[in-house]
Design a protein around this motif. Structure first.
Motif, short mmCIF file in Angstrom:
data_model
loop_
_atom_site.label_atom_id
_atom_site.label_comp_id
_atom_site.label_asym_id
_atom_site.label_seq_id
_atom_site.Cartn_x
_atom_site.Cartn_y
_atom_site.Cartn_z
N SER A 1 16.61 -2.33 -44.29
CA SER A 1 17.13 -3.27 -43.38
C SER A 1 18.36 -3.21 -43.26
O SER A 1 19.42 -2.93 -44.33
CB SER A 1 16.75 -4.45 -43.62
OG SER A 1 17.74 -5.62 -43.11
N ARG B 1 20.71 -5.22 -42.70
CA ARG B 1 21.29 -6.41 -43.04
C ARG B 1 21.39 -6.51 -44.59
O ARG B 1 22.50 -6.85 -45.11
CB ARG B 1 20.56 -7.83 -42.57
CG ARG B 1 21.03 -7.86 -41.01
CD ARG B 1 20.59 -9.53 -40.41
NE ARG B 1 19.23 -9.56 -40.54
CZ ARG B 1 18.32 -10.36 -41.50
NH1 ARG B 1 19.04 -11.05 -42.42
NH2 ARG B 1 17.16 -10.18 -41.60
N THR B 2 20.10 -6.56 -44.96
CA THR B 2 19.87 -6.56 -46.45
C THR B 2 19.94 -5.41 -47.44
O THR B 2 20.19 -5.19 -48.51
CB THR B 2 18.57 -7.39 -46.88
OG1 THR B 2 17.46 -6.20 -46.36
CG2 THR B 2 18.66 -8.48 -46.14
N HIS B 3 19.89 -4.13 -46.87
CA HIS B 3 19.76 -2.96 -47.54
C HIS B 3 18.69 -2.80 -48.29
O HIS B 3 18.27 -2.02 -49.30
CB HIS B 3 21.16 -2.56 -48.38
CG HIS B 3 22.19 -2.15 -47.53
ND1 HIS B 3 23.40 -1.50 -47.89
CD2 HIS B 3 22.45 -2.45 -46.15
CE1 HIS B 3 24.09 -1.52 -47.04
NE2 HIS B 3 23.68 -1.90 -45.69
N LYS B 4 17.68 -3.72 -48.36
CA LYS B 4 16.41 -3.60 -48.86
C LYS B 4 15.27 -3.26 -47.88
O LYS B 4 15.36 -3.14 -46.69
CB LYS B 4 15.78 -5.26 -49.42
CG LYS B 4 16.80 -5.75 -50.25
CD LYS B 4 16.08 -6.38 -51.32
CE LYS B 4 17.14 -6.73 -52.41
NZ LYS B 4 17.86 -7.94 -52.00
#
Ligand SMILES: *Cc1c(COP(=O)(O)O)cnc(C)c1O
Length: 458
Positions: free
Chosen positions: A37, A39-42
């Motif tokens: 993502s 946004r989250t880098h997850k």
């Protein structure tokens, strides 16, 4: 069949049209790393993707099923423009004096002029059946916007195309054709989106960029529940749809008892190359045949030959998912290049992984030799090729010339991804001597953009 009696055009009967798409994910030894993502880098969640894509396309993105049925409604539309012809390039062979046998699959016969319609049609259909009324997208050169305008009209949907402002001004006929098919075409950046208004406030005179246009199209889709976003290359489901090219090509080669030694396609986001190559690559995975596969990029945008295999943003605005791919860096700016479709800084994750694992080779060709190849092709085979496709022609000619030196009778197959009848400005510049070689500052620009990837700390 005697090799010199093979017809100029090899036409697949309608009854032989592929009824399923081929999914390379079923057979590749290593699947690409998951999307992250922005946004989250997850790992990206289905919910995040669901804000802009329909469930069925998200499923196609992730499945490892080998064959996916082409819905009846999509087949009906495919039948308007498929199968596409395969040509034996006798005249080009003669001009080169090569013992190689050259074949090309011509995807420019449909009214949008390129292979992009192969994915635009199913993308419109799968959105339609999930209740979506409108699709948004961006377009630079205009081929994808044209294909999506046409496909949405086929399924009675609306279409909004954010067109990079400079292209909107310089390519009025591309804009007109999209409008003829009923699309709303908005020069980007625009005052229709928050992100567009922000850009205009800072840079009122900007020419726009593909990154800006993507950001606008994504915001528009994410903020309207009846609207989704559609992308014309790179993603797995797009490459799945494009497999019709290679599936047809395999049958056409069988019809004349041939198998390619070399399969060539130009490489922007990877969809037309993968489309022609992956069905043949299956024979490599099965241990049956071993063609050589060459993805041809522009020297001015050399992601496979000079990029790094890394996680990077899919777009310059940092809105699209982060993918593991070969990339020059999401902020990379290719300079003066007339093949608009080959300007993308990154590549398809599937193609990147297969290149990384050694199944595919890459080559980069210069702009001047590309236009020379295009002219020779037009003057022998009579089709004006798209500048993008001419990168594949250029590499095919190089391979044919190697055969001339060695005396080998290789079978060379390339994908002619589109025609060039909307690219007359580029040809005009070439003919008046304004297109040269050499890309000043390329190494510095690559180093700068790759430094920015490192700064992301992914
Ligand atoms: C868009 C385009 C390309 C590049 O995109 P890929 O996804 O790499 O195929 C190549 N040729 C034509 C004619 C195009 O319109």
């Amino acid at each position: 069949m005697k090799k010199n009696q093979i017809p100029h055009q090899i036409i697949l009967p309608a009854s032989e049209l592929p009824k399923q798409w081929y999914n390379v994910r079923a057979d590749m030894p290593n699947l690409p790393a998951p999307y992250l993502s922005p946004r989250t880098h997850k790992e990206v969640t289905a919910e995040e993707l669901g804000a802009i894509f329909p469930k069925s396309l998200i499923e196609q993105e992730l499945t490892t099923e080998r064959y996916i049925d082409i819905p009846k409604e999509v087949m009906e539309k495919y039948e308007l423009f498929r199968s596409t012809p395969m040509h034996r390039a006798y005249e080009l062979e003669k001009a080169l004096g090569t013992p190689a046998r050259i074949y090309y699959k011509y995807e420019g016969t449909n009214p949008s002029g390129s292979h992009k319609l192969n994915s635009a049609v199913p993308q419109a259909y799968f959105n339609k059946i999930e209740g979506i009324k409108r699709l948004t997208t961006e377009t630079g050169a205009g081929q994808w916007g044209t294909a999506l305008s046409m496909a949405t009209k086929m399924f009675d949907m609306e279409c909004t195309v954010y067109m990079v402002k400079v292209s909107y001004q310089q390519k009025p006929y591309r804009r007109s054709i999209m409008q003829m098919y009923g699309a709303g075409v908005i020069p980007s950046p625009s005052d229709q989106t928050q992100v567009g208004r922000g850009i205009l406030a800072k840079m009122p005179d900007t020419n726009g960029s593909l990154g800006d246009a993507i950001a606008e199209a994504v915001e528009d889709a994410a903020s309207h529940s009846d609207t989704n976003y559609a992308l014309g290359s790179v993603l797995n489901h797009v490459i799945l749809h494009q497999s019709v090219i290679g599936l047809e090509a395999k049958k056409q080669m069988e019809m004349v008892d041939e198998y390619p030694d070399i399969v060539i396609g130009c490489n922007g986001g990877g969809s037309n190359f993968s489309g022609i190559a992956f069905p043949f690559l299956k024979d490599t995975f099965d241990g049956k045949e071993h063609a050589k596969f060459i993805a041809v990029e522009a020297e001015a945008c050399p992601k496979l030959t000079k990029g790094v295999f890394t996680y990077d943003y899919g777009d310059s605005a940092g809105m699209a998912p982060i993918t593991m791919m070969y990339s020059l860096g999401h902020s990379f700016h290719p300079s003066g290049i007339h093949a608009g479709g080959l300007r993308y800084h990154g590549d398809s994750p599937l193609l990147s992984q297969l290149y990384h694992d050694g199944f595919i080779e890459a080559a980069a060709v210069g702009q001047k030799e590309v236009f020379e190849a295009a002219l020779l092709f037009a003057q022998t085979e009579a089709i004006v090729p798209a500048p993008e496709s001419s990168h594949a022609i250029c590499q095919a000619i190089k391979e044919a010339n190697k055969c001339k030196e060695s005396g080998e009778e290789k079978v060379i197959l390339f994908n002619l991804s589109g025609n060039g009848y909307f690219d007359m400005t580029a040809y005009d510049m070439y003919l008046s001597g304004k297109i040269g070689d050499g890309i000043p500052g390329l190494e510095e620009e690559i180093a700068r953009a790759q430094g920015e990837i490192k700064d992301l700390g992914l």
